[in-house]
Every structure is written in structure tokens, then in C-alpha cells.
Design a protein around this motif. Structure first.
Motif, PDB file in Angstrom:
ATOM      1  N   ILE A  49      83.404 -40.754 -39.094  1.00 48.03           N
ATOM      2  CA  ILE A  49      82.184 -39.965 -38.933  1.00 48.03           C
ATOM      3  C   ILE A  49      81.415 -39.955 -40.253  1.00 48.03           C
ATOM      4  N   SER A  50      80.170 -39.517 -40.196  1.00 45.75           N
ATOM      5  CA  SER A  50      79.337 -39.449 -41.399  1.00 45.75           C
ATOM      6  C   SER A  50      79.554 -38.135 -42.136  1.00 45.75           C
ATOM      7  N   THR A  53      77.892 -35.330 -40.213  1.00 42.78           N
ATOM      8  CA  THR A  53      78.652 -34.870 -39.053  1.00 42.78           C
ATOM      9  C   THR A  53      79.781 -33.948 -39.497  1.00 42.78           C
TER      10      THR A  53
END
Length: 98
Positions: A49-50, A53
Motif C-alpha cells: 500500500i502507499s 493509504t
């Protein structure tokens, strides 16, 4: 001939004992890992995920965390729980029946 059978039975029992020890070791290592803490980078790589996020997961309370001197840490058990809570198997309806 009975010596060979006795030898095979002994060998079979020893293999069962080794398998039981390996299983016990595997479970104990998993339990130890659940109590460990990992940082942002590890969570990002694990969940793919980033940063944004992950920040959202923290902000909305989805993923518990601890902050020490500006650095965030997460329990592996909490990440596992997040994944488990959001697990979906399309073969089953919500009530668990097909």
C-alpha cells in the motif's frame, strides 16, 4: 524379518516425533512474531500500500499504532487482524453458506 519391521516402526515413530517438534517450533515462532512491532516501511511492503493509504488506516482507526519520536510502529497481530476482518471468499455468502 521382524528386525526390519521393528526398525521400520522405530523409524516411523522417530519421524512422527520430528514432525511434532517442527510443528511446535513453527507455532511458537508464529506466536512470537505476533507480538513483534514493525515500522511504516515494513507495513507498506507487506501490504503493498502507499504511505497515504497507511496514514488513512491510522487516521480512521482501522489500524492501531504506536508513535515514538515521530516514527510509527504497528503490531504484526493487528495487521493480521485487519486482514482477517476484511477477508472475503466469493464462494461463500456472508452467513458462511454457499
Amino acid at each position: 524379518m521382524t528386525e526390519i519391521i521393528d526398525l521400520l516402526l522405530t523409524l516411523s515413530q522417530e519421524i512422527k516425533d520430528i514432525k511434532a517438534r517442527i510443528e511446535l517450533l513453527r507455532h511458537s515462532r508464529a506466536e512470537v512474531l505476533k507480538d513483534t512491532w514493525i515500522d511504516n516501511q515494513d507495513v507498506l511492503q507487506t501490504l503493498h500500500i502507499s504511505k497515504r493509504t497507511l496514514q488513512t488506516l491510522r487516521t480512521n482507526g482501522t489500524l492501531p499504532y504506536s508513535k515514538v519520536k515521530g516514527k510509527f510502529y504497528y503490531k504484526v497481530a493487528d495487521i493480521e487482524q485487519l486482514l482477517q476482518d476484511n477477508y472475503y471468499n466469493h464462494n461463500f455468502k456472508r452467513d458462511g453458506n454457499k
